[in-house]
Design a protein around this motif. Structure first.
Motif, PDB file in Angstrom:
ATOM      1  N   MET A 116       8.172  12.083  16.912  1.00  0.00           N
ATOM      2  CA  MET A 116       7.535  11.289  18.028  1.00  0.00           C
ATOM      3  C   MET A 116       6.130  12.131  18.538  1.00  0.00           C
ATOM      4  O   MET A 116       5.169  11.386  18.529  1.00  0.00           O
ATOM      5  CB  MET A 116       8.313  11.039  19.277  1.00  0.00           C
ATOM      6  N   LEU A 162       3.652  11.871  16.184  1.00  0.00           N
ATOM      7  CA  LEU A 162       3.189  10.796  15.928  1.00  0.00           C
ATOM      8  C   LEU A 162       2.152  10.392  16.947  1.00  0.00           C
ATOM      9  O   LEU A 162       0.799   9.826  16.854  1.00  0.00           O
ATOM     10  CB  LEU A 162       4.174   9.326  15.969  1.00  0.00           C
ATOM     11  N   ASN A 214       4.502   0.171  23.771  1.00  0.00           N
ATOM     12  CA  ASN A 214       3.660  -0.017  22.581  1.00  0.00           C
ATOM     13  C   ASN A 214       3.144  -1.334  22.098  1.00  0.00           C
ATOM     14  O   ASN A 214       3.302  -1.714  21.197  1.00  0.00           O
ATOM     15  CB  ASN A 214       4.165   0.659  21.557  1.00  0.00           C
ATOM     16  N   SER A 261      11.269   3.972  15.576  1.00  0.00           N
ATOM     17  CA  SER A 261      11.109   3.052  14.805  1.00  0.00           C
ATOM     18  C   SER A 261       9.738   2.063  15.184  1.00  0.00           C
ATOM     19  O   SER A 261       9.163   1.696  14.022  1.00  0.00           O
ATOM     20  CB  SER A 261      12.322   2.373  14.931  1.00  0.00           C
ATOM     21  N   ASN A 262       9.873   1.905  16.270  1.00  0.00           N
ATOM     22  CA  ASN A 262       8.718   1.120  16.808  1.00  0.00           C
ATOM     23  C   ASN A 262       7.238   1.638  16.304  1.00  0.00           C
ATOM     24  O   ASN A 262       6.392   1.200  16.002  1.00  0.00           O
ATOM     25  CB  ASN A 262       8.787   1.128  18.343  1.00  0.00           C
ATOM     26  N   GLN A 263       7.013   2.865  16.757  1.00  0.00           N
ATOM     27  CA  GLN A 263       5.753   3.848  16.373  1.00  0.00           C
ATOM     28  C   GLN A 263       5.673   3.818  14.799  1.00  0.00           C
ATOM     29  O   GLN A 263       4.557   3.494  14.326  1.00  0.00           O
ATOM     30  CB  GLN A 263       5.824   5.044  16.626  1.00  0.00           C
ATOM     31  N   LEU A 264       6.706   3.998  13.984  1.00  0.00           N
ATOM     32  CA  LEU A 264       6.667   4.069  12.518  1.00  0.00           C
ATOM     33  C   LEU A 264       6.384   2.646  11.924  1.00  0.00           C
ATOM     34  O   LEU A 264       5.025   2.489  11.337  1.00  0.00           O
ATOM     35  CB  LEU A 264       7.894   4.368  11.953  1.00  0.00           C
ATOM     36  N   LYS A 265       6.576   1.649  12.693  1.00  0.00           N
ATOM     37  CA  LYS A 265       6.512   0.128  12.140  1.00  0.00           C
ATOM     38  C   LYS A 265       4.638  -0.100  12.598  1.00  0.00           C
ATOM     39  O   LYS A 265       4.128  -0.560  11.909  1.00  0.00           O
ATOM     40  CB  LYS A 265       7.148  -0.846  13.065  1.00  0.00           C
ATOM     41  N   LYS A 266       4.432   0.457  13.591  1.00  0.00           N
ATOM     42  CA  LYS A 266       2.853   0.298  14.113  1.00  0.00           C
ATOM     43  C   LYS A 266       1.933   0.994  12.893  1.00  0.00           C
ATOM     44  O   LYS A 266       1.051   0.413  12.603  1.00  0.00           O
ATOM     45  CB  LYS A 266       2.765   0.599  15.475  1.00  0.00           C
ATOM     46  N   ILE A 267       2.385   2.239  12.820  1.00  0.00           N
ATOM     47  CA  ILE A 267       1.613   2.973  11.702  1.00  0.00           C
ATOM     48  C   ILE A 267       1.557   2.082  10.459  1.00  0.00           C
ATOM     49  O   ILE A 267       0.534   2.000   9.831  1.00  0.00           O
ATOM     50  CB  ILE A 267       2.128   4.205  11.572  1.00  0.00           C
ATOM     51  N   SER A 291      17.591   0.968  13.723  1.00  0.00           N
ATOM     52  CA  SER A 291      16.974   0.385  14.702  1.00  0.00           C
ATOM     53  C   SER A 291      16.885  -0.928  14.924  1.00  0.00           C
ATOM     54  O   SER A 291      17.347  -1.676  15.841  1.00  0.00           O
ATOM     55  CB  SER A 291      15.466   1.019  14.846  1.00  0.00           C
ATOM     56  N   ILE A 347      16.149   5.172   9.810  1.00  0.00           N
ATOM     57  CA  ILE A 347      15.821   4.859  11.008  1.00  0.00           C
ATOM     58  C   ILE A 347      15.373   3.544  11.225  1.00  0.00           C
ATOM     59  O   ILE A 347      15.724   2.979  12.277  1.00  0.00           O
ATOM     60  CB  ILE A 347      14.512   6.059  11.329  1.00  0.00           C
ATOM     61  N   PHE A 348      14.504   3.147  10.372  1.00  0.00           N
ATOM     62  CA  PHE A 348      14.240   1.635  10.601  1.00  0.00           C
ATOM     63  C   PHE A 348      15.342   0.498  10.445  1.00  0.00           C
ATOM     64  O   PHE A 348      15.486  -0.125  11.456  1.00  0.00           O
ATOM     65  CB  PHE A 348      13.236   1.261   9.285  1.00  0.00           C
ATOM     66  N   HIS A 391      -3.758   8.151   5.720  1.00  0.00           N
ATOM     67  CA  HIS A 391      -4.234   6.622   5.168  1.00  0.00           C
ATOM     68  C   HIS A 391      -5.578   6.727   4.441  1.00  0.00           C
ATOM     69  O   HIS A 391      -5.269   5.649   3.763  1.00  0.00           O
ATOM     70  CB  HIS A 391      -4.343   5.887   6.580  1.00  0.00           C
ATOM     71  N   ILE A 411      -2.001  11.825  11.208  1.00  0.00           N
ATOM     72  CA  ILE A 411      -1.517  10.659  10.524  1.00  0.00           C
ATOM     73  C   ILE A 411      -2.465   9.923   9.876  1.00  0.00           C
ATOM     74  O   ILE A 411      -2.338   9.368   8.592  1.00  0.00           O
ATOM     75  CB  ILE A 411      -0.704  10.000  11.722  1.00  0.00           C
TER      76      ILE A 411
END
Lengths: 186, 186
Positions: free
Chosen positions: A166, A169, A89, B34-40, A34, A30-31, A180, A176
DNA sequence: AAAAATAGTTAATATTATTAACTATTTAAG
DNA sequence: CTTAAATAGTTAATAATATTAACTATTTTT
């Protein structure tokens, strides 16, 4: 330095440390996808003097129903900067800059909300609408080409997958973050 | 200004200009996710003093088999900077900077290729390996949580979808660019 | 042997974004 | 009803992330 309950021996064979996993493959893909799409977008949009982020703002103001933002919540009134910040975001300050560019180019206009004078609402100008419409065939061409070869059921599974992720998240942020905490400083 | 064969009347109803489309929804959702995942990711990795990009380099050097890069091509030797640039889709100069940070932190080391003295190959240090291993449970925790609730067949469909799209973007670049030519300057 | 290609680096710069401090306005609480 | 808190937007300073262009060194191609 970090310490956690250890899953692997760090001194073991340096080569095959990490296992194959379909789940991790999905996330990493996905990364990657994108990223690629963004590069392609940048190429196209720079022909019309825009960045992908600026372009996304136009798509929002065009009320594109395919934007995740509009699936999450209904919007009867024109959007304001802080809503765009939410959707993309990013910080409000960043949105201010992006909007200024679009205002300068005459693609959008801004007006004050009568009911709440803190708010400024945004709208595409005729020029902005024309730009969105004129670039739409090229965008849809790429999108349809990419997704062709899959049937409707597969596409639906795919979209459901994305939307489920989504939602997790966004709505289950605490959960989530609890993962961490597996990372604990020494 | 642009001109193309027009699909919509730009002066028509300003509200519902754009149609619902599952294909466009998919693409926009991929972006969003992808955006959200990157932020996380940024949140987690900044606890260990890294950015997502630096982290991805470590994952490459750990030979993570789930990286699309390793699915596209086999790599028997240790990676070099230009291969990372390829995989991350950024400039070589950028990779030089990212690598310098990781070298400073003692997470990777660099050695010259005996067969080709232009090349420098990269390797995780023990410290780097430990870091990767120690963060793995947290990463996999999030990933498994996100993808739970889907069965194996669905996950496979999903991954196949992502990989098919990627292949089209990479191998059929010309075709993609031909869509852009639908955009013609006046 | 010369020309082209590849790998990496450096320097200058562009872009994209952030945080913090501020104004103005509205909403909530005591 | 008046103070406190929250919201919307902006500005200024700055961080981060990235790019291009020019350069060296080396290898490959012609």
């Amino acid at each position: 330095m970090l310490y956690i309950a250890r899953q692997f021996d760090p001194l073991s064979n340096e080569k095959e440390m990490i296992e194959s996993s379909i789940e991790e493959s999905i996330v990493l893909s996905i990364f990657d996808l994108s990223n690629q799409l963004k590069k392609i977008g940048d190429d196209v949009y720079q022909k019309v003097g825009l960045t992908t982020q600026q372009w996304l703002i136009l798509l929002h103001l065009a009320n594109n129903p395919n934007l995740p933002f509009f699936k999450r919540e209904e919007h009867s009134k024109d959007l304001m900067a802080s809503e765009l910040a939410d959707s993309l975001n990013v910080s409000r300050a960043n949105i201010t800059n992006l909007i200024n560019v679009l205002l300068d180019k005459g693609l959008i206009r801004q007006y004050e909300d009568k009911d709440d004078r803190r708010k400024k609402r945004l709208k595409l100008t005729k020029k902005g609408i024309t730009l969105v419409n004129n670039t739409q065939p090229s965008r849809l061409g790429v999108i349809n080409y990419l997704t062709e070869g899959f049937n409707d059921a597969e596409k639906k599974t795919f979209l459901r997958f994305l939307e489920t992720c989504m939602n997790k998240l966004i709505n289950e942020d605490d959960k989530i973050k609890s993962f961490h905490k597996l990372l604990v400083d020494i």
